[in-house]
Design a protein around this motif. Structure first.
Motif, PDB file in Angstrom:
ATOM      1  N   MET A   1       0.793  -1.032  -0.033  1.00 23.73           N
ATOM      2  CA  MET A   1       0.036  -0.101   0.147  1.00 23.73           C
ATOM      3  C   MET A   1       0.946   1.234   0.084  1.00 23.73           C
ATOM      4  O   MET A   1       1.733   1.484   0.766  1.00 23.73           O
ATOM      5  CB  MET A   1      -0.838  -0.014   1.246  1.00 23.73           C
ATOM      6  CG  MET A   1      -1.877   1.071   1.477  1.00 23.73           C
ATOM      7  SD  MET A   1      -2.803   1.264   2.719  1.00 23.73           S
ATOM      8  CE  MET A   1      -3.904  -0.315   2.285  1.00 23.73           C
ATOM      9  N   ASP A   2       0.729   2.326  -0.869  1.00 21.21           N
ATOM     10  CA  ASP A   2       1.448   3.517  -0.816  1.00 21.21           C
ATOM     11  C   ASP A   2       0.879   4.554   0.145  1.00 21.21           C
ATOM     12  O   ASP A   2      -0.118   4.425   0.685  1.00 21.21           O
ATOM     13  CB  ASP A   2       1.612   3.938  -2.313  1.00 21.21           C
ATOM     14  CG  ASP A   2       0.213   4.652  -2.821  1.00 21.21           C
ATOM     15  OD1 ASP A   2      -0.881   4.580  -1.855  1.00 21.21           O
ATOM     16  OD2 ASP A   2       0.197   5.124  -3.780  1.00 21.21           O
ATOM     17  N   VAL A   3       1.703   5.499   0.575  1.00 23.06           N
ATOM     18  CA  VAL A   3       1.732   6.402   1.547  1.00 23.06           C
ATOM     19  C   VAL A   3       0.316   7.296   1.169  1.00 23.06           C
ATOM     20  O   VAL A   3      -0.420   7.179   2.054  1.00 23.06           O
ATOM     21  CB  VAL A   3       2.902   7.303   1.653  1.00 23.06           C
ATOM     22  CG1 VAL A   3       2.619   8.411   2.608  1.00 23.06           C
ATOM     23  CG2 VAL A   3       3.878   6.499   2.115  1.00 23.06           C
ATOM     24  N   THR A   5      -2.384   6.506  -0.524  1.00 19.35           N
ATOM     25  CA  THR A   5      -3.576   5.574  -0.250  1.00 19.35           C
ATOM     26  C   THR A   5      -3.740   5.350   1.464  1.00 19.35           C
ATOM     27  O   THR A   5      -5.046   5.368   1.720  1.00 19.35           O
ATOM     28  CB  THR A   5      -3.499   4.020  -0.965  1.00 19.35           C
ATOM     29  OG1 THR A   5      -3.101   4.765  -2.414  1.00 19.35           O
ATOM     30  CG2 THR A   5      -4.717   3.385  -0.574  1.00 19.35           C
TER      31      THR A   5
END
Length: 60
Positions: A1-3, A5
């Protein structure tokens, strides 16, 4: 998961003052294009102090 998101609030960038004037401009442009909503500019250390302990440990 990216920051982006995972974030629950507005995205922002903390930027330290750099000797190279072109780099901060590029970072600010990147932040704007990425949708970041705030810029925190840190300018509390106009000069890095000499620390004998760091020098003794090979950190310069």
């Amino acid at each position: 998961m990216d920051v982006a998101t995972a974030a629950t609030g507005p995205l922002w960038l903390q930027l330290y003052w750099l000797k190279r004037c072109d780099l901060p401009v590029d970072l600010i442009r990147w932040a704007r294009a990425a949708g970041l909503r705030a810029l925190v500019l840190t300018v509390d250390a106009p000069r890095v102090a000499f620390c004998p302990r760091d020098a003794a440990n090979g950190r310069t």
